[in-house]
Design an enzyme around this catalytic site. Structure first.
Site, short mmCIF file in Angstrom:
data_model
loop_
_atom_site.label_atom_id
_atom_site.label_comp_id
_atom_site.label_asym_id
_atom_site.label_seq_id
_atom_site.Cartn_x
_atom_site.Cartn_y
_atom_site.Cartn_z
N ASP A 97 59.63 16.35 -7.39
CA ASP A 97 59.17 17.87 -7.24
C ASP A 97 59.86 18.34 -8.00
OD1 ASP A 97 57.00 18.89 -4.60
OD2 ASP A 97 57.87 20.00 -6.42
N ASP A 198 56.51 22.99 -9.35
CA ASP A 198 56.32 23.57 -8.36
C ASP A 198 56.15 25.09 -8.77
OD1 ASP A 198 56.37 24.38 -5.53
OD2 ASP A 198 58.06 25.68 -5.92
N GLU A 247 51.86 22.83 -10.60
CA GLU A 247 51.01 23.54 -9.36
C GLU A 247 50.71 24.95 -9.67
OE1 GLU A 247 53.38 25.15 -6.16
OE2 GLU A 247 51.77 24.80 -4.73
N HIS A 320 50.95 19.11 1.38
CA HIS A 320 52.00 19.35 2.58
C HIS A 320 51.74 20.96 2.85
CE1 HIS A 320 53.79 20.48 -1.26
NE2 HIS A 320 54.60 21.52 -0.41
N ASP A 321 50.80 21.93 1.93
CA ASP A 321 50.75 23.14 2.31
C ASP A 321 49.50 23.46 2.96
OD1 ASP A 321 52.11 23.96 -0.94
OD2 ASP A 321 53.16 23.85 1.12
O1 TEU Z 1 53.64 26.39 -2.85
C1 TEU Z 1 52.94 27.58 -3.47
C2 TEU Z 1 52.37 28.17 -2.76
O2 TEU Z 1 51.73 29.39 -3.19
C3 TEU Z 1 52.21 28.01 -1.40
O3 TEU Z 1 52.99 29.20 -0.68
C4 TEU Z 1 51.03 27.67 -0.88
O4 TEU Z 1 49.96 28.10 -1.78
C5 TEU Z 1 50.61 28.58 0.61
O5 TEU Z 1 52.02 28.10 1.11
C6 TEU Z 1 49.56 28.02 1.08
O6 TEU Z 1 49.21 28.91 2.31
C7 TEU Z 1 54.97 25.54 -3.38
C8 TEU Z 1 55.31 24.34 -2.56
O7 TEU Z 1 54.19 23.57 -2.54
C9 TEU Z 1 55.26 25.25 -1.19
O8 TEU Z 1 55.59 24.19 -0.29
C10 TEU Z 1 56.63 26.43 -1.11
O9 TEU Z 1 56.70 26.70 0.04
C11 TEU Z 1 56.46 27.41 -2.15
O10 TEU Z 1 55.92 26.49 -3.47
C12 TEU Z 1 57.64 28.05 -2.62
O11 TEU Z 1 58.49 26.89 -3.26
#
Ligand code: TEU
Ligand code: CA
Length: 548
Positions: A97, A198, A247, A320-321
């Site tokens: 990542d 990311d 992403e 994971h989000d």
């Molecule tokens: O996620 C990007 C992001 O916008 C996330 O905040 C997600 O869309 C949101 O939490 C959904 O509700 C990336 C990573 O996947 C995330 O885990 C990180 O918190 C974020 O970037 C910051 O690095």
């Protein structure tokens, strides 16, 4: 697009919750090494590790304090080298990542940067003077509050699109870009097989963000982004046999083409979020709205068609989000419905054109975890949102906000993997860092390895089908019966090979339109989540794959 990327099925690992080998309640690299044969058993040929680098500890590893060191709780760089070697021995590729929109505020560069406005690292980040003792502009962090944070030492504000502990890097600064490219090279020279990048689409903020302000969306897909990605590809990525997936929140199909078309020499593919943000309202995801299949069908079909000629889709329901796939898009109300809907959803998405990404635990239908108090939450996004909505803006009361967090919070995806029915679901001999879902006693990998009708066994069949049938890799995509509110039906075509996929998104049985009955009667049923299939009806969440 390299063939191995097109033929891959990727398994996303959130290391902290995957498997704990040393009993400290936290998943680790040695734990992943112990489970590598599980990926072979599943038919997985790429694993994506969420961040394992030294971290500031505020955002689940997405605040990196040292890009070339492993966070102690996960192990050492030697553990990583062993994991990579053991994975490669099993023909499993490893992608990492890359989090370079921001670093941790504990990174030595930021510690330097904030010392003074004349420090040579100062313009590695985005610092601006305040306006009449207020922030430079009005832009909110994704994690609530202003995206500007004042620093007493250098008497300026720094930008953080995410948490205060995640200062945004200044990508205008060539030294920043060169540092990132050397870091990528360092990891690729170790032999990794690529990166998930990311929030890669917000690297280049438009100037008005710093004066007038704006939104997170305004920061996505600005012109310099493509210069940076082309430079990154030319200077380092193109020199290796690797895959890249960016992403890309807030990215439409036209913008996606500019990122992933082969002739663009930028990225191999992206994660777009259109199909998993349809329930959002003015408060973003913090609501109890349920999705509609026709809306999601329209979105998925448009991305299939949109990238058919130029580009390549990623296929994912969760990560994971996101809350757990089985609860959010499936039906976790009974074991039977959980099993049927989990299998149907996997069939519907992974038979489309693109690279499937399976998030850890979705292959056994892990569900959202019952969360009733904020104390049970670990995720900064939920905790900050609770304070914003309940305490500051008084938009929701405690119970409504806790319902939203239980439905949409990121902790749902971060509960420990349920390996078996022993203590702590076989995840750890110590006290796990986060609550384990009580349903692990029955819903666990060991049970589903034994049960021929399990979600796990179905995923294995689906994965091998995906890799065995060229029509599922390279075939075109066309919706069938597209105005049917209950059935999601499409076909894949490659030369004279044709596959028809039919999915009932309802608990109720739905009759099959006669036009479709004629068509499928000419084909061979090669996969279904039911053992007996009715001539003219699809049962609860029934899916079928026909080879014509
Ligand atoms: O996620 C990007 C992001 O916008 C996330 O905040 C997600 O869309 C949101 O939490 C959904 O509700 C990336 C990573 O996947 C995330 O885990 C990180 O918190 C974020 O970037 C910051 O690095
Ligand atoms: Ca551990």
């Amino acid at each position: 697009m390299k063939n191995w990327v097109k033929n891959s099925v990727v398994y996303q690992i959130y290391p902290k919750s995957f498997y704990d080998s040393n009993g400290d309640g936290i998943g680790d690299l040695q734990g992943i090494i112990e489970k590598l044969d599980y990926f072979t058993y599943l038919g997985i040929n790429v694993i994506w590790l969420c961040p394992i680098y030294k971290s500031g500890g505020v955002d689940g590893g997405y605040d990196i304090a040292d890009y070339k060191a492993i966070e102690n709780q996960f192990g050492t760089i030697e553990d990583f080298d062993e994991l990579l070697a053991q994975a490669h021995k099993r023909d499993i590729r490893v992608i990492m990542d890359l989090v370079v929109n921001h670093t941790s505020d504990k990174h030595e560069f930021f510690i330097e940067s904030r010392k003074s406005i004349n420090n040579e690292k100062h313009d590695w980040y985005i610092w601006k003077d305040g306006k009449d003792y207020k922030e430079p502009s009005s832009i909110n962090s994704v994690f609530s509050g202003s995206a500007w944070e004042y620093d007493d030492d250098c008497k300026q504000y720094y930008l953080h699109l995410f948490a205060k502990g995640q200062p945004d890097l200044n990508w205008e600064n060539e030294k920043v870009r060169d540092y990132v490219y050397t870091t990528i090279k360092w990891w690729m020279d170790k032999g990794i097989d690529g990166f998930r990048m990311d929030v890669i689409t917000v690297l280049s903020k438009p100037d008005f963000i710093y004066t007038k302000g704006g939104s997170f969306e305004d920061c996505a897909n600005n012109p310099k982004l493509h210069n940076y990605l082309k430079e990154m590809n030319k200077k380092v990525i193109s020199k290796y046999d690797v895959m890249t997936v960016g992403e890309a929140p807030c990215t439409n199909i036209e913008e996606a083409k500019a990122l992933v078309a082969q002739d663009r020499d930028e990225l191999d593919m992206i994660f777009n979020f259109d199909h998993i943000t349809t329930e959002d309202n003015e408060y973003g995801k913090w609501n109890k709205n349920r999705y509609s299949m026709p809306k999601i069908r329209e979105i998925l079909a448009s991305w299939q068609k949109g990238l058919e000629e130029k580009g390549w889709n990623s296929l994912f329901w969760g990560n994971h989000d996101q809350p757990r796939l089985a609860s959010r898009f499936g039906d976790d109300s009974t074991k039977f419905l959980l099993e049927k809907s989990s299998k149907m959803l996997a069939t519907c998405l992974y038979c489309m054109k693109g690279t499937p990404y399976i998030f850890q635990g979705d292959e056994i239908g892990m569900t959202n975890v019952p969360i009733s108090s904020l104390e049970e939450c670990r995720d900064i996004e939920s905790i900050n949102a609770y304070n914003e909505f309940v305490n500051e803006k008084k938009i929701y009361d405690d119970s409504y906000m806790m319902d939203c967090i239980a439905l949409k919070g990121r902790d749902n995806a971060r509960t420990p993997i349920q390996w078996n029915s022993s203590l702590n679901a076989g995840f750890s001999k110590g006290k796990p860092w986060i609550k384990i879902n009580p349903n692990y006693l029955d819903l666990n990998i060991e049970n589903q390895i034994q049960d021929k009708q399990s979600i796990l066994q179905y995923y294995r069949k689906l994965i091998s089908l995906k890799k065995d049938l060229p029509v599922l890799i390279d075939g075109t995509f066309d919706l069938l019966d597209e105005n049917n509110d209950d059935l999601f039906t499409y076909k894949r075509t490659l030369n004279n090979h044709e596959i028809i996929v039919m999915c009932n998104y309802n608990k109720e049985s739905i009759s099959i339109p006669s036009s479709l009955i004629k068509q499928i009667n000419l084909g061979e049923l090669i996969l279904s989540n039911f053992e007996t299939n009715l001539e003219d009806k699809l049962q609860s969440y029934e899916s079928r794959v026909y080879l014509m």
